[in-house]
Design a protein around this motif. Structure first.
Motif, PDB file in Angstrom:
ATOM      1  N   ILE A 169       0.850  -1.178   0.000  1.00  0.00           N
ATOM      2  CA  ILE A 169       0.000   0.000   0.000  1.00  0.00           C
ATOM      3  C   ILE A 169       0.891   1.234   0.000  1.00  0.00           C
ATOM      4  O   ILE A 169       1.824   1.335   0.802  1.00  0.00           O
ATOM      5  CB  ILE A 169      -0.915   0.019   1.239  1.00  0.00           C
ATOM      6  CG1 ILE A 169      -1.734  -1.266   1.328  1.00  0.00           C
ATOM      7  CG2 ILE A 169      -1.808   1.255   1.228  1.00  0.00           C
ATOM      8  CD1 ILE A 169      -2.661  -1.517   0.171  1.00  0.00           C
ATOM      9  N   ASP A 170       0.598   2.175  -0.892  1.00  0.00           N
ATOM     10  CA  ASP A 170       1.335   3.430  -0.937  1.00  0.00           C
ATOM     11  C   ASP A 170       0.752   4.365   0.116  1.00  0.00           C
ATOM     12  O   ASP A 170      -0.324   4.934  -0.067  1.00  0.00           O
ATOM     13  CB  ASP A 170       1.232   4.058  -2.327  1.00  0.00           C
ATOM     14  CG  ASP A 170       2.030   5.335  -2.456  1.00  0.00           C
ATOM     15  OD1 ASP A 170       2.625   5.794  -1.452  1.00  0.00           O
ATOM     16  OD2 ASP A 170       2.067   5.883  -3.569  1.00  0.00           O
ATOM     17  N   LEU A 171       1.440   4.493   1.243  1.00  0.00           N
ATOM     18  CA  LEU A 171       0.947   5.301   2.344  1.00  0.00           C
ATOM     19  C   LEU A 171       0.957   6.786   2.027  1.00  0.00           C
ATOM     20  O   LEU A 171       0.308   7.571   2.724  1.00  0.00           O
ATOM     21  CB  LEU A 171       1.753   5.038   3.610  1.00  0.00           C
ATOM     22  CG  LEU A 171       1.673   3.602   4.133  1.00  0.00           C
ATOM     23  CD1 LEU A 171       2.577   3.438   5.349  1.00  0.00           C
ATOM     24  CD2 LEU A 171       0.244   3.219   4.465  1.00  0.00           C
ATOM     25  N   ASP A 172       1.675   7.189   0.978  1.00  0.00           N
ATOM     26  CA  ASP A 172       1.705   8.590   0.593  1.00  0.00           C
ATOM     27  C   ASP A 172       0.580   8.951  -0.373  1.00  0.00           C
ATOM     28  O   ASP A 172       0.380  10.119  -0.696  1.00  0.00           O
ATOM     29  CB  ASP A 172       3.049   8.944  -0.045  1.00  0.00           C
ATOM     30  CG  ASP A 172       4.188   8.858   0.954  1.00  0.00           C
ATOM     31  OD1 ASP A 172       3.958   9.200   2.139  1.00  0.00           O
ATOM     32  OD2 ASP A 172       5.296   8.454   0.572  1.00  0.00           O
ATOM     33  N   ALA A 173      -0.145   7.956  -0.846  1.00  0.00           N
ATOM     34  CA  ALA A 173      -1.260   8.217  -1.766  1.00  0.00           C
ATOM     35  C   ALA A 173      -2.357   8.949  -1.006  1.00  0.00           C
ATOM     36  O   ALA A 173      -2.656   8.655   0.148  1.00  0.00           O
ATOM     37  CB  ALA A 173      -1.800   6.909  -2.332  1.00  0.00           C
ATOM     38  N   GLN A 174      -2.948   9.918  -1.676  1.00  0.00           N
ATOM     39  CA  GLN A 174      -3.991  10.686  -1.027  1.00  0.00           C
ATOM     40  C   GLN A 174      -5.267   9.874  -0.927  1.00  0.00           C
ATOM     41  O   GLN A 174      -5.653   9.197  -1.870  1.00  0.00           O
ATOM     42  CB  GLN A 174      -4.254  11.984  -1.801  1.00  0.00           C
ATOM     43  CG  GLN A 174      -5.272  12.866  -1.119  1.00  0.00           C
ATOM     44  CD  GLN A 174      -5.401  14.212  -1.790  1.00  0.00           C
ATOM     45  OE1 GLN A 174      -4.594  14.570  -2.633  1.00  0.00           O
ATOM     46  NE2 GLN A 174      -6.395  14.976  -1.403  1.00  0.00           N
ATOM     47  N   GLY A 175      -5.885   9.938   0.199  1.00  0.00           N
ATOM     48  CA  GLY A 175      -7.154   9.256   0.417  1.00  0.00           C
ATOM     49  C   GLY A 175      -8.056  10.125   1.262  1.00  0.00           C
ATOM     50  O   GLY A 175      -7.750  11.289   1.556  1.00  0.00           O
ATOM     51  N   TYR A 176      -9.156   9.582   1.670  1.00  0.00           N
ATOM     52  CA  TYR A 176     -10.083  10.305   2.517  1.00  0.00           C
ATOM     53  C   TYR A 176      -9.576  10.306   3.952  1.00  0.00           C
ATOM     54  O   TYR A 176      -9.076   9.306   4.435  1.00  0.00           O
ATOM     55  CB  TYR A 176     -11.466   9.654   2.467  1.00  0.00           C
ATOM     56  CG  TYR A 176     -12.090   9.708   1.113  1.00  0.00           C
ATOM     57  CD1 TYR A 176     -12.576  10.906   0.600  1.00  0.00           C
ATOM     58  CD2 TYR A 176     -12.185   8.568   0.330  1.00  0.00           C
ATOM     59  CE1 TYR A 176     -13.132  10.955  -0.663  1.00  0.00           C
ATOM     60  CE2 TYR A 176     -12.744   8.615  -0.927  1.00  0.00           C
ATOM     61  CZ  TYR A 176     -13.231   9.808  -1.417  1.00  0.00           C
ATOM     62  OH  TYR A 176     -13.776   9.855  -2.656  1.00  0.00           O
ATOM     63  N   VAL A 177      -9.724  11.413   4.612  1.00  0.00           N
ATOM     64  CA  VAL A 177      -9.343  11.518   6.021  1.00  0.00           C
ATOM     65  C   VAL A 177     -10.315  10.675   6.829  1.00  0.00           C
ATOM     66  O   VAL A 177     -11.529  10.835   6.726  1.00  0.00           O
ATOM     67  CB  VAL A 177      -9.370  12.985   6.493  1.00  0.00           C
ATOM     68  CG1 VAL A 177      -9.051  13.065   7.967  1.00  0.00           C
ATOM     69  CG2 VAL A 177      -8.402  13.820   5.670  1.00  0.00           C
TER      70      VAL A 177
END
Length: 54
Positions: A44-52
């Motif tokens: 999993i790319d932890l730097d990828a933007q996702g929902y808070v």
């Protein structure tokens, strides 16, 4: 908006959400491995933007 968890994590609490996510990861890995037996893990790319979430 498409929920990758299918809505399983909405309002279930942190512990249940973690378990649901773990199960979803295992399903994704099994599906990827079925298509290509050399796929042994998913990162999993932890730097990828996702929902808070919190």
């Amino acid at each position: 908006m498409r929920l990758h968890c299918g809505g399983l994590n909405h309002g279930v609490g942190l512990g249940a959400a973690r378990e649901n996510t773990r199960r979803l990861y295992q399903e994704w890995l099994a599906a990827a491995h079925a298509k290509d037996s050399e796929i042994l893990r998913i990162e999993i790319d932890l730097d990828a933007q996702g929902y808070v979430l919190f």
